[in-house]
Design a protein around this motif. Sequence first.
Motif, PDB file in Angstrom:
ATOM      1  N   THR A  34       0.834  -1.201   0.000  1.00  7.86           N
ATOM      2  CA  THR A  34       0.000   0.000   0.000  1.00  7.86           C
ATOM      3  C   THR A  34       0.868   1.250   0.000  1.00  7.86           C
ATOM      4  O   THR A  34       0.605   2.210  -0.734  1.00  7.86           O
ATOM      5  CB  THR A  34      -0.923  -0.003   1.227  1.00  7.86           C
ATOM      6  N   ALA A  35       1.914   1.243   0.840  1.00  6.53           N
ATOM      7  CA  ALA A  35       2.802   2.403   0.910  1.00  6.53           C
ATOM      8  C   ALA A  35       3.512   2.625  -0.422  1.00  6.53           C
ATOM      9  O   ALA A  35       3.649   3.763  -0.879  1.00  6.53           O
ATOM     10  CB  ALA A  35       3.819   2.201   2.028  1.00  6.53           C
ATOM     11  N   LYS A  36       3.933   1.536  -1.062  1.00  8.63           N
ATOM     12  CA  LYS A  36       4.638   1.665  -2.344  1.00  8.63           C
ATOM     13  C   LYS A  36       3.720   2.227  -3.420  1.00  8.63           C
ATOM     14  O   LYS A  36       4.120   3.059  -4.246  1.00  8.63           O
ATOM     15  CB  LYS A  36       5.181   0.300  -2.766  1.00  8.63           C
ATOM     16  N   GLU A  37       2.462   1.809  -3.400  1.00  5.15           N
ATOM     17  CA  GLU A  37       1.507   2.295  -4.394  1.00  5.15           C
ATOM     18  C   GLU A  37       1.260   3.789  -4.238  1.00  5.15           C
ATOM     19  O   GLU A  37       1.123   4.510  -5.227  1.00  5.15           O
ATOM     20  CB  GLU A  37       0.199   1.509  -4.256  1.00  5.15           C
ATOM     21  N   VAL A  38       1.228   4.265  -2.984  1.00 10.59           N
ATOM     22  CA  VAL A  38       0.970   5.680  -2.739  1.00 10.59           C
ATOM     23  C   VAL A  38       2.198   6.529  -3.072  1.00 10.59           C
ATOM     24  O   VAL A  38       2.089   7.614  -3.644  1.00 10.59           O
ATOM     25  CB  VAL A  38       0.553   5.901  -1.267  1.00 10.59           C
ATOM     26  N   LEU A  39       3.379   6.036  -2.720  1.00 12.92           N
ATOM     27  CA  LEU A  39       4.597   6.828  -2.886  1.00 12.92           C
ATOM     28  C   LEU A  39       5.112   6.827  -4.322  1.00 12.92           C
ATOM     29  O   LEU A  39       5.833   7.753  -4.709  1.00 12.92           O
ATOM     30  CB  LEU A  39       5.692   6.296  -1.947  1.00 12.92           C
TER      31      LEU A  39
END
Length: 330
Positions: A34-39
């Motif tokens: 999730t963090a990778k998708e947002v960043l």
Amino acid sequence: LRLIALAALPNREVALLLEDDEAPAPEELPPIATAKEVLASEDFSIEDFSEFDRCYIFTGAVPEGREPSAALESMQSCMRALQAPGAKETELYLQPAKEDGKGLLIMLHSSDLPSDEVPSWQYGLCIFLFLLTCFAACSNTFLVVPAGASQIISSASDVATLRALLEKVLPAALGILATVAAQESARRAVALQYGVNLTPPFLLPTWPLGSLGCLGAVTRRLSSVPTREAEYNMSAAAVIAGLIVPIGLIAAGLAQGPEGYGVNLNYQLLPVAVKFILRPFLGTASASTQTDPFADPVETAFPVSPLLIGGVCGLIITALSLLPIGRLDG
């Protein structure tokens, strides 16, 4: 490395609990996917990542032409708006990588970072050091006030004599404090722009050794600096302000002239470069020594304005902070 180790080590509160105690569930980071998708956006292109227990490290680059500080702020806002467990408590740090043009985006949980609260006793220590610095600045060894033994004895009981003595030394002491105040004000102004919290400045008095009266101030960061650029700008702002104020004081002191102040500059203690610059403006020495009757006398003191002495001391304080040692600005 310290950021990574802080998150990778076991939670200290949990580690100190006994087996019979109920251990609180540690707050977690959002899932790395999730963090990778947002960043992974127009602010940062992710090429690789590493996952630790309480720390994510993304390797990538900020697009060319994009300010790293603006990109970091944008990514932090995206994480704050993310509706996922632990997303609002994440902290992002952008650091340069070994490869040119690459960067490391580090994600930590705010609960793993040091506390940003200042204990109340440190405020008391700050006030005590300020008062001690004021006393030390009034008795710095660069400022010489001619006084006989009778004057020194009477000043302890005679208010008028003591007041006259303070009028001679206070301008120099205020010049020293103004230099340190300018350094810390500039540092805090830049730190505020980058969202870095600082403790109150803890002055470093030289009492009872005399010397400059003050060696500057120690300020601890309560939050991490987001980029290397921010760290550089904070130190550069403090140094520039620390040079402008003493140079202005020296110019004002030279413009006032030496007459009517009753104070002398201890010329022998000055650094060689400062001696070379100031000597053409100092006039006739008020005190000198001559160990060899066939040699020229050694000039030891010059009558000057106390503002000039405060400026000279401030200039030396700023020069000391430029040494590339430890956590100094240099």
